[in-house]
Motif scaffolding. Sequence first.
Motif, mmCIF file in Angstrom:
data_model
loop_
_atom_site.group_PDB
_atom_site.id
_atom_site.type_symbol
_atom_site.label_atom_id
_atom_site.label_comp_id
_atom_site.label_asym_id
_atom_site.label_seq_id
_atom_site.Cartn_x
_atom_site.Cartn_y
_atom_site.Cartn_z
ATOM 1 N N ARG A 296 37.924 36.526 41.610
ATOM 2 C CA ARG A 296 38.801 36.845 40.483
ATOM 3 C C ARG A 296 39.470 35.595 39.930
ATOM 4 O O ARG A 296 39.560 35.395 38.706
ATOM 5 C CB ARG A 296 39.872 37.852 40.915
ATOM 6 N N GLN A 297 39.948 34.726 40.863
ATOM 7 C CA GLN A 297 40.600 33.507 40.406
ATOM 8 C C GLN A 297 39.638 32.569 39.707
ATOM 9 O O GLN A 297 40.011 31.873 38.758
ATOM 10 C CB GLN A 297 41.263 32.805 41.600
ATOM 11 N N LYS A 298 38.395 32.555 40.163
ATOM 12 C CA LYS A 298 37.395 31.724 39.492
ATOM 13 C C LYS A 298 37.147 32.222 38.065
ATOM 14 O O LYS A 298 36.986 31.435 37.137
ATOM 15 C CB LYS A 298 36.088 31.730 40.286
ATOM 16 N N ASN A 299 37.106 33.537 37.902
ATOM 17 C CA ASN A 299 36.876 34.113 36.583
ATOM 18 C C ASN A 299 38.082 33.891 35.657
ATOM 19 O O ASN A 299 37.919 33.731 34.441
ATOM 20 C CB ASN A 299 36.594 35.612 36.693
ATOM 21 N N ASP A 300 39.289 33.910 36.268
ATOM 22 C CA ASP A 300 40.486 33.695 35.460
ATOM 23 C C ASP A 300 40.651 32.243 35.024
ATOM 24 O O ASP A 300 41.290 31.956 34.010
ATOM 25 C CB ASP A 300 41.738 34.127 36.236
#
Length: 303
Positions: A296-300
């Motif tokens: 999720r953090q990579k996508n954000d």
Amino acid sequence: MDFSIIGQRIRELRKSLKLSQEELAEGICTQAQISKIEKGDVFPYANTLYLISQKLGVDVNYFFEIGSTPRIDYVNEVFRQLRLARRSLQFVEMERIIKIEEKNPLFTQNNRHYQMILWHKGLCEHAVYKNPDKGIKILWEAIQLTHTNNKVWTEREIEILIAVGSIYSEDGRTQEAIDIFLGALENLEQLVFISDNTILPRLYYNLARVYSMLENYEESNYYCHKGIKYCLSKDNLYPLGELHYQICYNYERLNQLENALSYLNKAVIIFELIEDKNYLSILEKGKEILLEEIERQKNDHPM
């Protein structure tokens, strides 16, 4: 002390190893002396008993214990069951054993043996009946059964002291827990020889957990790494997995998720080795959540 029981056990151990009296006596004493010892006619000198114990593959203290406690094998089996219940957090089973044995003369008539019963009774009072103050009171009673010199603590007394600190920490009384744990660490460092190599890393783990509660993750990791280093130096697998998982927890709170995943993977490997399925199921679920958060953090925040 019943010397005849010691002689009988020496004979039983010798026969189980298929040794003759002559073979047992070789390099120690005469065959006639072994015969007299086994009959209970004489009691061997301390150095002779030590050499006999080495050849029979047992600790010399085993003979002193069976000489003072007629059914030491039964007592040791109860201790083993309590230890297993404690390590696996099976407090209901622990309570069942205590109810059966707490009035048994084999325990009530020997302070060291009864101390083991009180130790686990104190743990149950907290874990089963949710009464931390009474649990702590019972644990201190257990310590006082053998604690005669405030300058010197035995390994078991220190273990019970760690249990006191654990109840404080679980009850949210973190400063009292830290004081107890640091006191236990000081007492442990004064011992010239430690027979149980799991005590020190367990103490480090308990300290680490309390510092995590206080959000002092750097101090928590410090004690985790000390515990891991000690475990590796002594070939201990317990509590190696717990220490790695605690570091994972700390890195999660610091939002250093890749570091957290690295230590979580190491913890999984360790719990797989010791076949701890209960802990593994928790770790596997935690790993799924951690991987999802990393993704999720990579996508954000795409590169």
